[in-house]
Motif scaffolding. Structure first.
Motif, mmCIF file in Angstrom:
data_model
loop_
_atom_site.group_PDB
_atom_site.id
_atom_site.type_symbol
_atom_site.label_atom_id
_atom_site.label_comp_id
_atom_site.label_asym_id
_atom_site.label_seq_id
_atom_site.Cartn_x
_atom_site.Cartn_y
_atom_site.Cartn_z
ATOM 1 N N ALA A 105 0.844 -1.192 0.000
ATOM 2 C CA ALA A 105 0.000 0.000 0.000
ATOM 3 C C ALA A 105 0.881 1.244 0.000
ATOM 4 O O ALA A 105 1.960 1.256 0.603
ATOM 5 N N VAL A 106 0.432 2.290 -0.680
ATOM 6 C CA VAL A 106 1.237 3.503 -0.774
ATOM 7 C C VAL A 106 1.578 4.051 0.608
ATOM 8 O O VAL A 106 2.687 4.537 0.840
ATOM 9 N N SER A 107 0.626 3.961 1.525
ATOM 10 C CA SER A 107 0.880 4.477 2.871
ATOM 11 C C SER A 107 2.019 3.733 3.563
ATOM 12 O O SER A 107 2.670 4.283 4.456
ATOM 13 N N HIS A 108 2.299 2.502 3.136
ATOM 14 C CA HIS A 108 3.463 1.762 3.639
ATOM 15 C C HIS A 108 4.712 2.101 2.828
ATOM 16 O O HIS A 108 5.793 2.304 3.385
ATOM 17 N N LEU A 109 4.562 2.157 1.484
ATOM 18 C CA LEU A 109 5.713 2.412 0.627
ATOM 19 C C LEU A 109 6.334 3.778 0.894
ATOM 20 O O LEU A 109 7.546 3.955 0.736
ATOM 21 N N LEU A 110 5.515 4.737 1.299
ATOM 22 C CA LEU A 110 6.035 6.074 1.591
ATOM 23 C C LEU A 110 7.099 6.045 2.683
ATOM 24 O O LEU A 110 7.965 6.919 2.738
ATOM 25 N N TYR A 111 7.037 5.046 3.534
ATOM 26 C CA TYR A 111 7.977 4.946 4.661
ATOM 27 C C TYR A 111 9.042 3.867 4.431
ATOM 28 O O TYR A 111 9.758 3.502 5.354
ATOM 29 N N SER A 112 9.143 3.379 3.187
ATOM 30 C CA SER A 112 10.088 2.286 2.920
ATOM 31 C C SER A 112 11.122 2.638 1.852
ATOM 32 O O SER A 112 11.785 1.746 1.328
ATOM 33 N N ASN A 113 11.248 3.910 1.503
ATOM 34 C CA ASN A 113 12.202 4.344 0.478
ATOM 35 C C ASN A 113 11.992 3.609 -0.842
ATOM 36 O O ASN A 113 12.943 3.134 -1.481
ATOM 37 N N ASP A 114 10.741 3.509 -1.263
ATOM 38 C CA ASP A 114 10.390 2.827 -2.505
ATOM 39 C C ASP A 114 11.060 3.527 -3.685
ATOM 40 O O ASP A 114 10.829 4.709 -3.949
ATOM 41 N N VAL A 115 11.891 2.793 -4.415
ATOM 42 C CA VAL A 115 12.649 3.405 -5.504
ATOM 43 C C VAL A 115 11.748 3.830 -6.652
ATOM 44 O O VAL A 115 12.050 4.783 -7.384
ATOM 45 N N ASN A 116 10.631 3.134 -6.847
ATOM 46 C CA ASN A 116 9.725 3.507 -7.925
ATOM 47 C C ASN A 116 9.023 4.829 -7.631
ATOM 48 O O ASN A 116 8.833 5.655 -8.526
ATOM 49 N N LEU A 117 8.647 5.036 -6.370
ATOM 50 C CA LEU A 117 8.002 6.290 -5.999
ATOM 51 C C LEU A 117 8.971 7.461 -6.116
ATOM 52 O O LEU A 117 8.573 8.591 -6.426
ATOM 53 N N ILE A 356 14.851 5.188 -23.096
ATOM 54 C CA ILE A 356 15.046 3.949 -23.846
ATOM 55 C C ILE A 356 14.270 2.780 -23.270
ATOM 56 O O ILE A 356 14.187 1.732 -23.900
ATOM 57 N N ASP A 357 13.719 2.937 -22.071
ATOM 58 C CA ASP A 357 12.985 1.833 -21.473
ATOM 59 C C ASP A 357 11.702 2.336 -20.830
ATOM 60 O O ASP A 357 11.387 3.528 -20.851
ATOM 61 N N HIS A 358 10.966 1.415 -20.254
ATOM 62 C CA HIS A 358 9.650 1.740 -19.712
ATOM 63 C C HIS A 358 9.731 2.594 -18.455
ATOM 64 O O HIS A 358 9.089 3.643 -18.362
ATOM 65 N N LEU A 359 10.515 2.163 -17.480
ATOM 66 C CA LEU A 359 10.506 2.829 -16.178
ATOM 67 C C LEU A 359 11.105 4.228 -16.221
ATOM 68 O O LEU A 359 10.589 5.155 -15.588
ATOM 69 N N SER A 360 12.191 4.418 -16.956
ATOM 70 C CA SER A 360 12.844 5.723 -16.947
ATOM 71 C C SER A 360 11.971 6.807 -17.574
ATOM 72 O O SER A 360 12.138 7.991 -17.268
ATOM 73 N N ALA A 361 11.026 6.436 -18.414
ATOM 74 C CA ALA A 361 10.153 7.429 -19.045
ATOM 75 C C ALA A 361 9.285 8.153 -18.021
ATOM 76 O O ALA A 361 8.854 9.282 -18.261
ATOM 77 N N ALA A 362 9.038 7.527 -16.881
ATOM 78 C CA ALA A 362 8.236 8.188 -15.839
ATOM 79 C C ALA A 362 8.923 9.461 -15.368
ATOM 80 O O ALA A 362 8.310 10.535 -15.281
ATOM 81 N N ALA A 363 10.226 9.353 -15.057
ATOM 82 C CA ALA A 363 10.976 10.511 -14.569
ATOM 83 C C ALA A 363 11.301 11.495 -15.679
ATOM 84 O O ALA A 363 11.239 12.715 -15.487
#
Length: 386
Positions: A105-117, A356-363
């Motif tokens: 859950a986002v409320s957990h990921l916010l406190y876990s240094n989620d690299v995707n977030l 060049i890839d999927h994930l980096s396009a977000a940033a």
């Protein structure tokens, strides 16, 4: 198709649901059916976040609706700026959770240094410093039904309803926008498309959709039956759809011992774990079925959760961004959706970002997204390259 063998229907077997969150806050109250979609059920102030300095973090539980029309309890985390002013903009950011476990859950990921977030944290912080509030819904629902895009759209809209209900947030008259990437882009696209019928009272100013799988059938076809680096996501989506549609999607009945072991290993996992566990896997290895079966009920679910195939269209401006070399999502489905929504009168701006890839396009796309969102709040004409 990578999901074809997994979605074959034979003797029924129970889906594997995620372990309940040990925090009773996330449990549905007994009187849930007495509430309307978007009604606030409970709120909680969470500890401050180092990644969002000065922001107040508030967890909201609210009533939403699942894919069968039944009431469910859902959650969203709302960040409000240090110097909050009534009526300042509200952005619902659908994070690419792409997970199966309640611990994701986002409320957990916010406190876990989620690299995707962290890919979009700078953009969200800019908006917070300018007085915006940010809602981050758990758009996969209480069963973490990855792949259930309609459900994600409904939860996103009900999360906005809930945020606007709370007097202390002072958001009742706020300009309201949506954005999200990848799986979060899918929820964003569905929220934009469903808003005219599901939440017509919500006044949305626009939606920015990035790297979204607009057609899950096409995505399954692209992954294929052979080993694939992203097979874990296909397997996880099949698990998620079985959770949300257990009578129509029955993957557990068709898995062999290896498939059941993979299912159980990822049943409570987050995005990066799912990718790692399933990397290089294939549907052929996970089932004893030797051929593709006729599966009208299961495939109708996949079609029903594909934005490209939905007959409705948004009534708000759309910004869409992705990498033109993205190997994961079906780019033709984005083009098809663009043509249909443009024909319906949508102001659609598509931007190809140099990633060049999927994930980096977000940033890479975040600065353009930020400028577009602020333009909608300022009342500027929405650009379009339909």
């Amino acid at each position: 198709m990578a999901l074809s063998l997994l979605l074959a229907t034979t003797a029924a077997a129970e889906p594997v649901y995620p372990a309940p969150d040990p925090d009773p806050f996330y449990a549905a109250p007994g009187n849930l059916a007495a509430h309307q979609p978007g009604d606030v059920l409970e709120t909680r102030i969470l500890p401050p976040l180092a990644g969002f300095p000065g922001a107040t973090v508030r967890l909201i539980e609210f009533r939403s609706t699942n894919s069968r029309g039944a009431p469910i309890a859902a959650t969203t985390t709302v960040l409000t700026p240090a110097f909050q002013q009534p009526g300042m903009p509200l952005l619902s950011y659908q994070h690419f959770i792409n997970s199966l476990g309640t611990g994701c859950a986002v409320s957990h990921l916010l406190y876990s240094n989620d690299v995707n977030l962290s890919a979009t944290t700078p953009m969200l912080n800019v908006l917070l410093t300018r007085g915006w509030s940010i809602a981050l819904p758990d758009h996969l629902g209480p069963q973490f039904a990855l792949g259930a895009g309609r459900l994600g759209g409904q939860i996103t809209l009900d999360g906005l309803r809930a945020a606007k209900q709370l007097p202390e947030l002072a958001l009742q008259t706020s300009p309201t926008l949506l954005t999200g990437y990848s799986g979060g882009g899918l929820a964003t696209a569905w929220a934009a498309a469903l808003q005219p019928s599901y939440a017509p009272e919500l006044q949305l100013a626009g939606a920015a959709i990035g790297g979204a799988p607009m057609n899950l059938v096409a995505m399954a076809e692209g992954l294929g039956l052979e080993p694939h680096p992203a097979f874990g996501l296909a397997m996880a989506a099949a698990i998620g759809l079985e959770r949300e549609y257990p009578e129509q999607v029955q993957i557990s009945s068709n898995l062999n011992a290896r498939g059941r072991a993979l299912r159980d290993a990822m049943a409570n996992s987050c995005t990066n774990e799912i990718l790692a566990i399933g990397a290089g896997g294939s549907a052929r290895e996970m089932t004893d079925q030797a051929s593709v079966f006729n599966m009208p009920e299961a495939w109708s679910v996949v079609e029903d959760n594909s934005v490209e195939l939905y007959g409705g269209a948004p009534r708000i401006p759309i910004f869409e961004w992705h990498s033109p070399t993205d190997p994961l999502i079906p780019l033709q489905s984005i083009d098809n959706t663009a043509r249909r929504w443009c024909a319906a009168g949508v102001r659609w701006q598509m931007v190809h970002v140099p990633a060049i890839d999927h994930l980096s396009a977000a940033a890479v796309g975040a600065p353009a997204v930020l400028a577009w969102l602020e333009g909608r709040v300022r009342g500027e004409p929405a650009p379009s390259n339909c």
